[in-house]
Design an enzyme around this catalytic site. Structure first.
Site: not given
Length: 394
Positions: A63, A65
């Site tokens: 992802h 992040e």
């Protein structure tokens, strides 16, 4: 959407806006590739400098992040993370990003919008706050929602975001009486349509249109005009053909094209189904509406729940287009208007029987209108009702 558990900070700084805008720009890089996951961007800032950034590129890969944390390394400690969507709190094909931010010891997380999934909404925020991280929610939320209309619709309503594309002449016609329609619009407009297909989870059409045009309904790399066109075209949207009586020809081009073709029907004719399956189609039998046709609301819910369809692009003829408009199933229209006239015998844009008075007309809200090559593109949405308040019409 659930109300954020954290207090929305209405005193975001100019730097906060700048870094979140950067995260939004990163998220758009996944516009054509993340499906069925949302498009998300993340920026990590420490001591006034960006130390890491990333975006979600493809389902199953890290992802946004995680990519940003990997780029930042030890510099993530004490940094502020700007994320366009609430960090996930559950383990799927990847681990929970809220935990990763906690373990990296970031000091603050600015979230544009909470997760629209009611089953997980707010959990990532709670997890980070319980770990002592300062969380602010709501910065550029309108922009964040515009990134993922389909994901939000699927999570919140169990339906896709339905976008209808139509090409027409100045006199509102889509094809000659014979069905000939190639080409009304120019190459620039057709490239825009290819990009609409590329960002969609599925493309829906009626069997009559497919028979008439023998269209493949595919994304074609050579028409996209994108640097990563080959990568984008490697993910073909699901083709959905509404075919109540299983009339799709076995030699139809869409059955030989790359990707999946799903024929949705009300027919229980086993022999027809088996022939279509042998020709390369998948067949789904759904309930019929009062007219014996495929129940369109049921179809949309089935696509959202069973096929994880976020954005559905409708490319079809007047009959199905009119049925979807009348049923209130269209969220957005993209109408490409060519500077040409096809005449009164040509085929109309929508079949809307029963409109006999001005009060019955279906009005639209126009959101954007601009030139695309020699053509014009109008982005509009239907009003909830076609009834007109005369006091508001000039």
């Amino acid at each position: 959407m659930s109300v954020p558990l954290s207090i929305v900070d209405d005193q975001f700084s100019a730097d906060d806006h700048r870094y979140m805008a950067r995260a939004m720009a990163l998220a758009t890089r996944g516009l054509y590739t993340t499906d069925p996951n949302p498009r998300v961007g993340c920026v990590l800032v420490r001591d006034g400098e960006i130390v890491g950034e990333g975006y979600h590129r493809r389902a199953g890969e890290p992802h946004a992040e995680i990519n940003a944390l990997t780029a930042a390394g030890d510099n993530a400690r004490g940094a502020t993370a700007y994320v366009t969507l609430e960090p996930c709190s559950h383990t799927g094909r990847t681990g929970p990003c809220a935990v990763a931010l906690q373990e990296a010891q970031v000091g603050r997380v600015v979230v544009a919008m909470v997760d629209p999934n009611p089953q997980v909404s707010g959990r990532g925020i709670r997890l980070m706050e319980d770990a002592g991280i300062q969380v602010s929610v709501g910065l550029l939320e309108v922009d964040a929602r515009a990134l993922n209309p389909g994901f939000i619709a699927r999570m919140a309503t169990k339906r896709p975001f339905v976008r209808m594309k139509m090409a027409m002449s100045l006199d509102g016609r889509t094809a000659m009486r014979s069905g000939e329609s190639q080409w009304i619009t120019g190459p620039e407009a057709r490239a825009q349509v290819q990009r609409l297909r590329a960002r969609s989870s599925a493309v829906l059409s009626g069997v009559e249109s497919v028979i008439m045009d023998d269209s493949r309904l595919t994304v074609r790399a050579e028409q996209l005009g994108l640097d990563n066109a080959d990568e984008v075209a490697s993910r073909q949207p699901l083709r959905v053909i509404v075919d109540s009586q299983l009339r799709l020809p076995l030699a139809a081009a869409c059955l030989r094209a790359p990707g999946r073709t799903l024929v949705v029907t009300t027919s229980h004719a086993v022999d027809k189904r088996e022939r279509l399956i042998d020709a390369g189609a998948e067949v789904k039998v759904l309930s019929a509406d009062a007219q014996g046709r495929v129940d369109l609301p049921a179809l949309l819910e089935w696509l959202a729940v069973n096929e994880a369809v976020n954005e559905l692009l409708v490319e079809t003829g007047a009959t199905l287009a009119g049925a979807m408009l009348k049923a209130g199933l269209i969220d957005e229209m993209q109408l490409f208007v060519a500077p040409t006239l096809l005449g009164g015998d040509a085929r109309p844009l929508f079949a809307l029987p029963g409109l006999t008075q001005m009060a019955d007309q279906q009005r639209l809200t126009v959101h954007d209108m601009r030139a695309v090559g020699q053509d014009w593109r109008i982005i509009a949405s239907p009003l909830v009702t076609g009834k007109i308040d005369d006091t508001k019409v000039p």
